[in-house]
Motif scaffolding. Structure first.
Motif, PDB file in Angstrom:
ATOM      1  N   PRO A  40       0.365   3.424   2.892  1.00 18.09           N
ATOM      2  CA  PRO A  40      -0.769   2.598   2.446  1.00 18.09           C
ATOM      3  C   PRO A  40      -0.554   1.116   2.695  1.00 18.09           C
ATOM      4  O   PRO A  40       0.562   0.611   2.593  1.00 18.09           O
ATOM      5  N   ARG A  41      -1.682   0.437   3.001  1.00 15.32           N
ATOM      6  CA  ARG A  41      -1.646  -1.015   3.167  1.00 15.32           C
ATOM      7  C   ARG A  41      -2.773  -1.638   2.357  1.00 15.32           C
ATOM      8  O   ARG A  41      -3.776  -0.992   2.041  1.00 15.32           O
ATOM      9  N   ASP A  42      -2.561  -2.896   2.046  1.00 12.52           N
ATOM     10  CA  ASP A  42      -3.573  -3.630   1.276  1.00 12.52           C
ATOM     11  C   ASP A  42      -4.834  -3.837   2.109  1.00 12.52           C
ATOM     12  O   ASP A  42      -4.763  -4.175   3.299  1.00 12.52           O
ATOM     13  N   THR A  43      -5.987  -3.644   1.499  1.00  7.67           N
ATOM     14  CA  THR A  43      -7.254  -3.768   2.228  1.00  7.67           C
ATOM     15  C   THR A  43      -7.546  -5.200   2.626  1.00  7.67           C
ATOM     16  O   THR A  43      -8.271  -5.446   3.602  1.00  7.67           O
ATOM     17  N   GLY A  44      -6.994  -6.167   1.895  1.00 13.75           N
ATOM     18  CA  GLY A  44      -7.272  -7.562   2.215  1.00 13.75           C
ATOM     19  C   GLY A  44      -6.322  -8.157   3.220  1.00 13.75           C
ATOM     20  O   GLY A  44      -6.725  -8.778   4.194  1.00 13.75           O
ATOM     21  N   SER A  45      -5.016  -7.952   3.019  1.00 11.56           N
ATOM     22  CA  SER A  45      -3.999  -8.592   3.865  1.00 11.56           C
ATOM     23  C   SER A  45      -3.403  -7.664   4.913  1.00 11.56           C
ATOM     24  O   SER A  45      -2.660  -8.105   5.778  1.00 11.56           O
ATOM     25  N   ASP A  46      -3.684  -6.373   4.825  1.00 12.50           N
ATOM     26  CA  ASP A  46      -3.127  -5.350   5.718  1.00 12.50           C
ATOM     27  C   ASP A  46      -1.601  -5.282   5.613  1.00 12.50           C
ATOM     28  O   ASP A  46      -0.920  -4.828   6.528  1.00 12.50           O
ATOM     29  N   GLU A  47      -1.050  -5.728   4.477  1.00 13.44           N
ATOM     30  CA  GLU A  47       0.388  -5.640   4.264  1.00 13.44           C
ATOM     31  C   GLU A  47       0.725  -4.336   3.539  1.00 13.44           C
ATOM     32  O   GLU A  47      -0.089  -3.818   2.764  1.00 13.44           O
TER      33      GLU A  47
END
Length: 778
Positions: free
Chosen positions: A678-685
């Motif tokens: 999984p990655r963050d939807t805002g930062s793609d981290e």
């Protein structure tokens, strides 16, 4: 004429008689003089003719002193002592009257002192290097025996450098006034020779690469200078014969031939093989008072009828039968072998004659070689005790446990007879290794970037043993790491038998911090400060249980503003208070360098709840690693890891710093660090997930001795956002690749290249990744 002959004869007899009287009278007179001195008091001792060695030094070597009574026997012993110093070429003793007693004088002739040591003709090796090789040194006594050894060492050094034809002589120049000798060592290096090619001819039943592999004579290349040595050539002949012996060609003949290049610098080595007849195994019979079932005995015999006969396998089969009897306590069992060629079919018939003797029991268990380590540390790892029947498996397991302590570099078991014929004492011989360590250095890896460390450790620590604090088998480590992306400070102490009870107890105190680096998968700053307490117990020989209480303060920062609200909510400080229970089943033969066996581990951790703290979650992990050695030195590891976590109570989610991550050097090679899942939807981290499943397969094999190893691997797995998706969530990523392991003087070097077999959904391209590190462990 007759009278002349008579007079001549009488003259000859008179001459012989005079010589005889002279011969016998001198010693008798001397003996008489010595006898006359016996019992007189020695008033003074002096030394005569000494130049370089002081009289005080010489007199300190003898036992006769002023005030002693004169004794020829004692003085003869003093003569031997002075000769034993190797300072003198001649020593004699004079005694004369002095002050109502005697003065004894030691008359010495000193050996020459070495002045200058010079070299002529040396080009390949410097004079300084040659002097370092020599034991003869300037201003020391010239010892011809030692000088001969030095010449041999210099010659050996040249041969190792590729100069097998080197000729070395020496010249001595004595200055009698100063009693100093100049040594001139004259070297004729001749041409440097390297092995250009090694060939095998006449080999029909063995492949050439298999023969070349065992030879000590090697072709010159990057990692081998190709030095030729005659003694190694002779050993190679025996090695080839041994290979043929293993496949039944007992009459093989091997002839080495040497051919030089026109300029004399290249050597071509050829081994001509005449294989002769190949022998097969004929009838295999077992005789004697076997006691054990014949079927069980035959299960240990690998050389079955129709196989190639091998003396090596014959010896191994004999040892295997003997070990079988050892297993049942027959430590004095004797296994004899008879082998004969059957004239009817030309095969080799084998007869094993077994005399098991009587069952032997353990008397005393005697520990030897433990200088620093307390005896109880060794005894508590043994699995065989006084009164037991000798058992090979128990002895083998005891040896494995002692090696796993990390305190000994060599361990062996032996027996000694007692007055009772059926009782032997068990001798445990240990050789301690260096357990204390002060180390510092640095390294680089694709995960941690540049990193420096300082560490003080003692694997044989004893907190109660003042002032040495060693010998108790405890493990103490104080370590500091400072690098570009992380800083760690840690103190760790463990006692595997706390206060003499079979319970492990230990603690850790630490502070770790990691800087935000998105290129290696860290999307935030993280600092952990805390510690833990550990308690463990062995439940069976291979099963243990451990409990850990952890208390940490964790601070998260530097989350980007463009990250999602859920991600930014993780910022701040929180306290984690948790308890973990773990079971581990470990059958590995060596925990440091396993070649066979497995390790299974499962744990469950509860944070918050009754343990309080700011976060409530449960986390479970399971790992399994299997090791298998094949082709003698190829080691395969199959490893599986699974993780599951879930929040409860006042927590809605598992904290980001307690989730599972995958991708990179230690999980799925071929992908960027922590970028699988999984990655963050805002930062793609990467923000980790509540569930993880990984599988790894790796084979490590030797390329060049113990210096260079190769590896091939395959990794697969995934991380899922929710625990409910564990196993059923799909989306598995996999990678495969190759690697090398190099043991360098500055530390072990590891390089892997992984290529992703499945595209990562969040990445535009599918490119391979390199992972490398230089560290202290190999």
């Amino acid at each position: 004429m007759t009278n002349f002959r008579v007079h001549q004869t009488l003259h000859f007899l008179s001459l012989v008689l005079c010589l005889c009287l002279t011969q016998f009278s001198a010693p008798n007179l001397a003996h008489s003089e010595d006898q006359g001195n016996e019992g007189k008091v020695i008033k003074a001792l002096t030394v005569k003719n000494n130049i370089a060695i002081s009289a005080e030094t010489i007199l300190a070597k003898v036992k006769t002193k002023a005030g002693d009574t004169y004794s020829q026997v004692a003085l003869n012993e003093d003569l031997k002592r002075l000769y034993a110093t190797e300072y003198f070429t001649d020593v004699s003793i004079d005694a004369e009257r002095f002050e109502d007693g005697l003065k004894v004088t030691f008359v010495v002739e000193e050996k020459s002192v070495i002045g200058e040591i010079a070299f002529k003709g040396n080009k390949a090796l410097t004079a300084q290097k040659l002097k370092e090789t020599m034991k003869s040194k300037p201003d020391e006594m010239l010892n011809m025996s030692l000088l001969a050894q030095d010449i041999a060492e210099i010659k050996s050094l040249y041969i190792k450098k590729g100069y097998p034809g080197v000729d070395i002589k020496y010249e001595l120049d004595l200055n009698k006034e100063l009693n100093k000798t100049k040594i001139a060592i004259i070297i004729n290096e001749r041409k440097k020779i390297s092995v250009a090619k090694v060939t095998i001819t006449g080999n029909e039943h063995l492949k050439t690469p298999k023969i070349i592999k065992v030879l000590g004579t090697k072709t010159a290349w990057l990692f081998n200078p190709g030095v030729f040595k005659e003694d190694v050539l002779e050993e190679d002949v025996d090695k080839i014969k041994s290979l043929y012996d293993d496949i039944g060609y007992l009459d093989v003949e091997v002839t080495p031939k040497l051919d030089y290049s026109p300029d004399g610098t290249k050597l071509y080595v050829a081994f001509e093989v005449k294989e002769g007849k190949g022998y097969l195994v004929g009838d295999v019979n077992i005789r004697g008072s076997a006691i054990l079932p014949e079927k069980e005995i035959r299960s240990k015999i690998r050389m079955k009828k129709g196989r190639h006969f091998s003396r090596r396998e014959l010896r191994e089969d004999m040892l295997a039968i003997r070990d079988l009897y050892y297993l049942y306590g027959y430590m004095d069992a004797v296994v004899d072998i008879d082998q004969n060629v059957n004239p009817a079919d030309g095969n080799m018939d084998i007869i094993y004659t077994i005399d098991p003797k009587e069952v032997v029991y353990v008397g005393k268990v005697i520990i030897r070689g433990n200088v620093k380590t307390r005896e109880i540390i060794v005894r508590r790892e043994l699995r065989i005790y006084p009164g037991d029947k000798f058992n090979g498996n128990k002895i083998k397991r005891s040896k494995e446990r002692l090696y796993n302590l990390g305190l000994f570099e060599d361990i062996s078991f032996d027996t000694e007879p007692t007055q009772a014929p059926q009782v032997h004492n068990l001798i445990v011989n240990v050789k301690e290794t260096k357990t204390g360590e002060f180390s510092f250095g640095g390294g680089y890896s694709s995960v941690d970037q540049f990193l420096g460390f300082v560490e003080v450790g003692q694997r044989n620590f004893d907190i109660l043993n003042f002032p040495t604090f060693t010998g108790g088998g405890q493990n103490l480590v104080v370590r500091t790491e400072i690098g570009m992306v992380r800083q760690n400070y840690n103190i760790s102490w463990v006692d595997p038998w706390i206060f003499g009870w079979p319970y492990l107890f230990g603690f850790d105190l630490y502070r770790t911090s990691h800087t935000r680096r998105t290129d290696i998968g860290w999307a935030y700053d993280e600092t952990r400060t805390g510690g833990d307490l550990r308690l463990g117990k062995e439940l069976t020989e291979h099963l243990r249980a451990d409990a850990v209480y952890r208390l940490e303060q964790i601070k998260i920062g530097s989350i980007p503003n463009y990250a999602s609200a859920d991600f930014r909510s993780e910022e701040g400080s929180n306290t984690i208070s948790s308890a973990l229970l773990q079971l581990t089943q470990d059958t590995r033969d060596n925990i440091y360098n396993p070649g066979k066996g497995y390790i299974l581990s499962g744990s469950i951790e509860d944070a918050g709840g009754v343990f309080m703290g700011d976060k409530d979650f449960i986390k479970g992990t399971a790992t399994a690693s299997f090791y298998h050695t094949f082709f003698e030195r190829f080691v395969m590891e199959l490893k599986g890891r699974a993780g599951w976590s879930s929040s409860y109570g006042s927590s809605d989610t598992v904290p980001i710093y307690e989730r599972f991550y995958a991708g990179g050097a230690n999980t799925i090679r071929g992908y960027k660090e922590r970028k699988v899942g999984p990655r963050d939807t805002g930062s793609d981290e990467p923000i980790g997930g509540e569930a993880l499943l990984l599988g790894n397969a790796e084979v490590v094999f030797p390329i060049y001795e113990k210096i260079l190893k190769g590896a091939v691997f395959y990794d697969v797995g995934n991380v899922w956002a929710k625990a409910d998706d564990f196993l059923v969530g799909g989306g598995y990523k996999s990678g495969m690749g190759v690697g090398i392991r190099v043991n360098t003087p500055v530390g072990p070097f590891k390089l892997d290249y992984g290529y992703p077999l499945v595209k990562n959904n969040n990445d535009e391209s599918r490119n391979g990744e390199f992972y490398f590190s230089i560290s202290r462990g190999f």
